[in-house]
Design an enzyme around this catalytic site. Sequence first.
Site, PDB file in Angstrom:
ATOM      1  N   LYS A 173     -14.123  -9.221 -11.019  1.00  0.00           N
ATOM      2  CA  LYS A 173     -15.296  -8.832 -10.247  1.00  0.00           C
ATOM      3  C   LYS A 173     -15.233  -7.320 -10.004  1.00  0.00           C
ATOM      4  O   LYS A 173     -14.437  -6.832  -9.209  1.00  0.00           O
ATOM      5  CB  LYS A 173     -15.330  -9.555  -8.892  1.00  0.00           C
ATOM      6  CG  LYS A 173     -16.613  -9.296  -8.144  1.00  0.00           C
ATOM      7  CD  LYS A 173     -16.304  -9.009  -6.701  1.00  0.00           C
ATOM      8  CE  LYS A 173     -16.856  -7.826  -6.042  1.00  0.00           C
ATOM      9  NZ  LYS A 173     -17.811  -6.957  -6.578  1.00  0.00           N
ATOM     10  N   GLY A 224      -8.532  -1.483  -3.627  1.00  0.00           N
ATOM     11  CA  GLY A 224      -9.669  -1.076  -2.803  1.00  0.00           C
ATOM     12  C   GLY A 224      -9.204  -0.670  -1.424  1.00  0.00           C
ATOM     13  O   GLY A 224      -8.039  -0.284  -1.244  1.00  0.00           O
ATOM     14  N   SER A 225     -10.094  -0.801  -0.456  1.00  0.00           N
ATOM     15  CA  SER A 225      -9.775  -0.275   0.873  1.00  0.00           C
ATOM     16  C   SER A 225      -8.878  -1.240   1.650  1.00  0.00           C
ATOM     17  O   SER A 225      -8.858  -2.452   1.379  1.00  0.00           O
ATOM     18  CB  SER A 225     -11.065  -0.027   1.644  1.00  0.00           C
ATOM     19  OG  SER A 225     -11.703  -1.251   1.866  1.00  0.00           O
ATOM     20  N   THR A 226      -8.176  -0.710   2.634  1.00  0.00           N
ATOM     21  CA  THR A 226      -7.260  -1.528   3.431  1.00  0.00           C
ATOM     22  C   THR A 226      -8.004  -2.612   4.215  1.00  0.00           C
ATOM     23  O   THR A 226      -7.561  -3.774   4.221  1.00  0.00           O
ATOM     24  CB  THR A 226      -6.416  -0.621   4.345  1.00  0.00           C
ATOM     25  OG1 THR A 226      -5.690   0.293   3.492  1.00  0.00           O
ATOM     26  CG2 THR A 226      -5.424  -1.411   5.175  1.00  0.00           C
ATOM     27  N   THR A 228     -10.738  -4.256   3.410  1.00  0.00           N
ATOM     28  CA  THR A 228     -11.092  -5.344   2.482  1.00  0.00           C
ATOM     29  C   THR A 228      -9.831  -6.098   2.063  1.00  0.00           C
ATOM     30  O   THR A 228      -9.851  -7.325   1.945  1.00  0.00           O
ATOM     31  CB  THR A 228     -11.825  -4.784   1.240  1.00  0.00           C
ATOM     32  OG1 THR A 228     -12.927  -4.010   1.675  1.00  0.00           O
ATOM     33  CG2 THR A 228     -12.341  -5.893   0.345  1.00  0.00           C
ATOM     34  N   GLY A 229      -8.730  -5.383   1.882  1.00  0.00           N
ATOM     35  CA  GLY A 229      -7.461  -6.028   1.533  1.00  0.00           C
ATOM     36  C   GLY A 229      -7.047  -7.035   2.602  1.00  0.00           C
ATOM     37  O   GLY A 229      -6.589  -8.145   2.287  1.00  0.00           O
ATOM     38  N   GLU A 246      -3.458  -3.179  -3.817  1.00  0.00           N
ATOM     39  CA  GLU A 246      -3.301  -1.721  -3.929  1.00  0.00           C
ATOM     40  C   GLU A 246      -4.373  -1.114  -3.045  1.00  0.00           C
ATOM     41  O   GLU A 246      -5.554  -1.122  -3.400  1.00  0.00           O
ATOM     42  CB  GLU A 246      -3.482  -1.273  -5.387  1.00  0.00           C
ATOM     43  CG  GLU A 246      -2.425  -1.792  -6.340  1.00  0.00           C
ATOM     44  CD  GLU A 246      -1.066  -1.146  -6.147  1.00  0.00           C
ATOM     45  OE1 GLU A 246      -0.911  -0.289  -5.253  1.00  0.00           O
ATOM     46  OE2 GLU A 246      -0.148  -1.507  -6.893  1.00  0.00           O
ATOM     47  N   CYS A 280      -6.779   7.130  -5.259  1.00  0.00           N
ATOM     48  CA  CYS A 280      -5.948   6.622  -4.165  1.00  0.00           C
ATOM     49  C   CYS A 280      -4.762   7.548  -3.924  1.00  0.00           C
ATOM     50  O   CYS A 280      -4.439   7.860  -2.788  1.00  0.00           O
ATOM     51  CB  CYS A 280      -5.493   5.216  -4.485  1.00  0.00           C
ATOM     52  SG  CYS A 280      -4.710   5.079  -6.089  1.00  0.00           S
ATOM     53  N   GLU A 377      -8.154   8.658   5.642  1.00  0.00           N
ATOM     54  CA  GLU A 377      -8.280   8.896   4.198  1.00  0.00           C
ATOM     55  C   GLU A 377      -9.689   9.419   3.928  1.00  0.00           C
ATOM     56  O   GLU A 377     -10.666   8.685   4.043  1.00  0.00           O
ATOM     57  CB  GLU A 377      -8.068   7.588   3.432  1.00  0.00           C
ATOM     58  CG  GLU A 377      -8.184   7.764   1.937  1.00  0.00           C
ATOM     59  CD  GLU A 377      -8.176   6.447   1.160  1.00  0.00           C
ATOM     60  OE1 GLU A 377      -8.629   5.427   1.689  1.00  0.00           O
ATOM     61  OE2 GLU A 377      -7.721   6.481   0.016  1.00  0.00           O
TER      62      GLU A 377
END
Length: 474
Positions: A173, A224-226, A228-229, A246, A280, A377
Amino acid sequence: MGIFNMIINGQPVKAESTFDVINPATGEPFAQVQAGNATHVDAAVAAARAAFPAWSGLPEAERKRLLHAIGAAIEANMAELMELVTKESGKPLGGLNGIGSGMEVGGAIAWTHATADLELPVEVIQDNDDARVEVHRKPLGVVASITPWNWPLMIAIWHVIPALRAGNTVVVKPASSTPTATIRLVELANTILPPGVLNIVTGESGVGSAIAKHRGIDKIVFTGSTPTGRSIMQNAAANLKRLTLELGGNDAGIVLPDVDPKAVAPKLFGVGFHNNGQTCACLKRLYVHDSIYDDVVAELARIAGETVVDDGLAEGTQLGPVQNKAQLNFVRELVEDAKEHGARIVAGGRVKAGAGFFFEPTVIAEAKDGMRVVDEEQFGPVLPVIRYTDVDDAIRRANDNENGLGGSIWSNDRARAAELARRLECGTAWVNEHGALQPDAPFGGVKQSGLGVEFGRYGLEEYTSIQTLKIMKR
Ligand code: NAP
């Protein structure tokens, strides 16, 4: 305008509607992509599951051969893929220090071949008169890959190729703002792979969380972003999915007083600003010793002022636009906040007038820990430069951040720099370099920057489970 379909079980699939993909250099749509939903995720997972027994049962040499063929297909279609990457991500074809879509597609080819050649040998723990104990690596089943918008094609390759190499089948995706090059990759790969081995589902909302919750998926690899992780980790708990995450980074670099400002500044600028800082592991906070601070800042400002910012398709462009409008506004907000808190903008600092999402390369002097542009970030063409006098204090400040992706020390004394680099709390530490990755060295974050690693043997093992086999001899 090009219309891109999903690929499920080797077939092109349309949804009930499509959504636009915007070229950030113009602010105008250039492609339409299918607005898939949870039903398409179900179909893709079913296809991947059905394809798994035959794919995982293939001899290793045959899987390697097919993956090398994918590498060759990417190479044969390099120009088309570069143009798609540039149109969707804004990244220049060439780019600052050669870091652009040419490098992205070239890297995708190199990573594909290097990963295809990795081995998963059986380890023998014991072999004596009592018993033989072997450790085998087995594929997990169906792997889902969820990718971000900054290096869309390269990151898809980083996920897909090791997953396939280890014998898994895959559902991809891509980020909704950068899906086109990845769809084209999956189309090309489907001319080589059996149906169902590699599927792609696109969709603006709900597709990612449907994947994270899906009980037919055994592992998710996410970049992706933290935040969303974290959401993926929560949803993945339902069936204990394996995870590689990651996530975000806020990498610090520390420049020791023994370097020549004129020699080091172009290197620092390159690792902070390539792809507009939207990498990143870009240098995102720069700590410079007081004795050379003013000289380093002046050089960085000079280089920023000379950098060519334009449409990535135009020849000679070094930096393109920021990838999307929300990110552009976020970057502007952080720069304004720094100004309000007493920082000095010595280069750039403004949105460029005209079409597209362009922001001037920006160097911020007298930046301080506690300012948002340092603590968060920023993921944009902005580098805050922070003054320090005591290197132990600089290391403490570099580590005083929830992220832990990368970090660097810059010095002519490599032995001392290496010692200091080992004290940085991050997954990769560099000396006189920053953000350089290679397909055989593990890469991943600590603290809130992620879970697990990618690349090389260590990365490949994350797409497997261990089976211990004990054969009694008595
Ligand atoms: P993002 O907003 O987290 O989105 C990444 C992907 O997750 C997209 O495909 C997105 O789909 C999908 N997604 C969104 N919400 C989801 C949910 N609830 N469940 C499952 N999937 C969901 O990240 P981004 O803004 O694209 O990327 C920038 C971030 O990536 C930065 O923080 C950067 O540091 C990080 N990054 C890390 C690495 C690394 O190796 N550590 C490498 C590159 C980038 P939609 O696009 O459809 O929303």
